[in-house]
Design an enzyme around this catalytic site. Sequence first.
Site, mmCIF file in Angstrom:
data_model
loop_
_atom_site.group_PDB
_atom_site.id
_atom_site.type_symbol
_atom_site.label_atom_id
_atom_site.label_comp_id
_atom_site.label_asym_id
_atom_site.label_seq_id
_atom_site.Cartn_x
_atom_site.Cartn_y
_atom_site.Cartn_z
ATOM 1 N N ARG A 89 75.917 -0.199 4.786
ATOM 2 C CA ARG A 89 75.162 -1.438 4.578
ATOM 3 C C ARG A 89 75.176 -1.880 3.128
ATOM 4 N NH1 ARG A 89 72.080 -1.024 9.538
ATOM 5 N NH2 ARG A 89 70.836 -2.883 9.879
ATOM 6 N N ARG A 134 60.761 -2.598 19.507
ATOM 7 C CA ARG A 134 60.956 -2.483 18.055
ATOM 8 C C ARG A 134 60.102 -3.514 17.337
ATOM 9 N NH1 ARG A 134 67.312 -2.299 16.692
ATOM 10 N NH2 ARG A 134 66.400 -3.057 14.749
HETATM 11 N N1 UDP Z 1 68.346 0.582 8.370
HETATM 12 C C1 UDP Z 1 68.736 0.908 7.095
HETATM 13 N N2 UDP Z 1 69.932 1.519 6.889
HETATM 14 C C2 UDP Z 1 70.760 1.824 7.920
HETATM 15 C C3 UDP Z 1 70.374 1.502 9.230
HETATM 16 C C4 UDP Z 1 69.155 0.874 9.433
HETATM 17 O O1 UDP Z 1 68.024 0.642 6.130
HETATM 18 O O2 UDP Z 1 71.841 2.405 7.675
HETATM 19 C C5 UDP Z 1 67.035 -0.037 8.603
HETATM 20 C C6 UDP Z 1 66.911 -1.474 8.142
HETATM 21 O O3 UDP Z 1 65.565 -1.670 7.768
HETATM 22 C C7 UDP Z 1 67.219 -2.260 9.418
HETATM 23 C C8 UDP Z 1 66.588 -1.385 10.489
HETATM 24 O O4 UDP Z 1 66.755 -0.049 9.996
HETATM 25 O O5 UDP Z 1 66.660 -3.542 9.400
HETATM 26 C C9 UDP Z 1 67.193 -1.519 11.884
HETATM 27 O O6 UDP Z 1 68.555 -1.180 11.840
HETATM 28 P P1 UDP Z 1 69.522 -1.388 13.093
HETATM 29 O O7 UDP Z 1 70.895 -1.118 12.609
HETATM 30 O O8 UDP Z 1 69.051 -0.649 14.243
HETATM 31 O O9 UDP Z 1 69.291 -2.897 13.438
HETATM 32 P P2 UDP Z 1 70.316 -4.024 13.753
HETATM 33 O O10 UDP Z 1 70.764 -4.519 12.421
HETATM 34 O O11 UDP Z 1 71.423 -3.425 14.575
HETATM 35 O O12 UDP Z 1 69.531 -5.018 14.532
HETATM 36 MG MG MG Z 2 71.962 -2.124 16.214
#
Ligand code: UDP
Ligand code: MG
Length: 191
Positions: A89, A134
């Site tokens: 990310r 969530r």
């Molecule tokens: N998150 C993060 N780092 C990661 C993965 C998730 O900080 O590598 C946090 C971040 O706050 C994000 C939340 O977890 O908004 C949800 O992540 P997820 O990937 O499940 O959500 P998506 O983007 O797929 O909806």
């Molecule tokens: Mg996801």
Amino acid sequence: MLNLILFGPPGSGKGTQAAKLVDEYQLLHISTGDLFRYEMGNNTPLGLEAKSYIEKGELVPDSVTIGMLRNKVEANPDVMGYIFDGFPRTETQAEALNTLLAELGEELTVLLALDVDDEEIISRILERGKTSGRPDDNDESIIRNRIEVYNRETAPVFDYYDSFGKSEKIDGIGTIEEIFDRLVATIQTRI
Ligand code: UDP
Ligand code: MG
């Protein structure tokens, strides 16, 4: 090995498509978001730390996320490949992933970026929020912050891999099958 990054903004369909790609190519699916939710569900120290960021739509710090990802990869060396969903990310995370794969004698095959516009994403996430349980899917201001963080911190990861010729953009609008077929067609050009 086939090592994929499934990339794209929140709500772009990464989890859905990752599950189908796992079936197609027998890969290990690593979603850092799912790993954090598992830790939060068990109230572990890692989960409690992650929760303080996730509930605001902020990123968990790189050192925490990279350490957790490394543990998961190192615990599963005998696989056909990895599909990274929601990681890296940040550019720092991308560099850490390169190092980790190099240590395994591996490299990234391709980053597949699902292209979906912001308004579509917000409506999809709010819809998902009705059943996902969530909290970060139920509040439009948190969702907008996640999109801002994505645009600021995460979108540059596409350009980072693009500079090595490893980024591909995939139209993320269509049926699940249509998008899956686009992903597979693109992967086939890389193997
Ligand atoms: N998150 C993060 N780092 C990661 C993965 C998730 O900080 O590598 C946090 C971040 O706050 C994000 C939340 O977890 O908004 C949800 O992540 P997820 O990937 O499940 O959500 P998506 O983007 O797929 O909806
Ligand atoms: Mg996801």
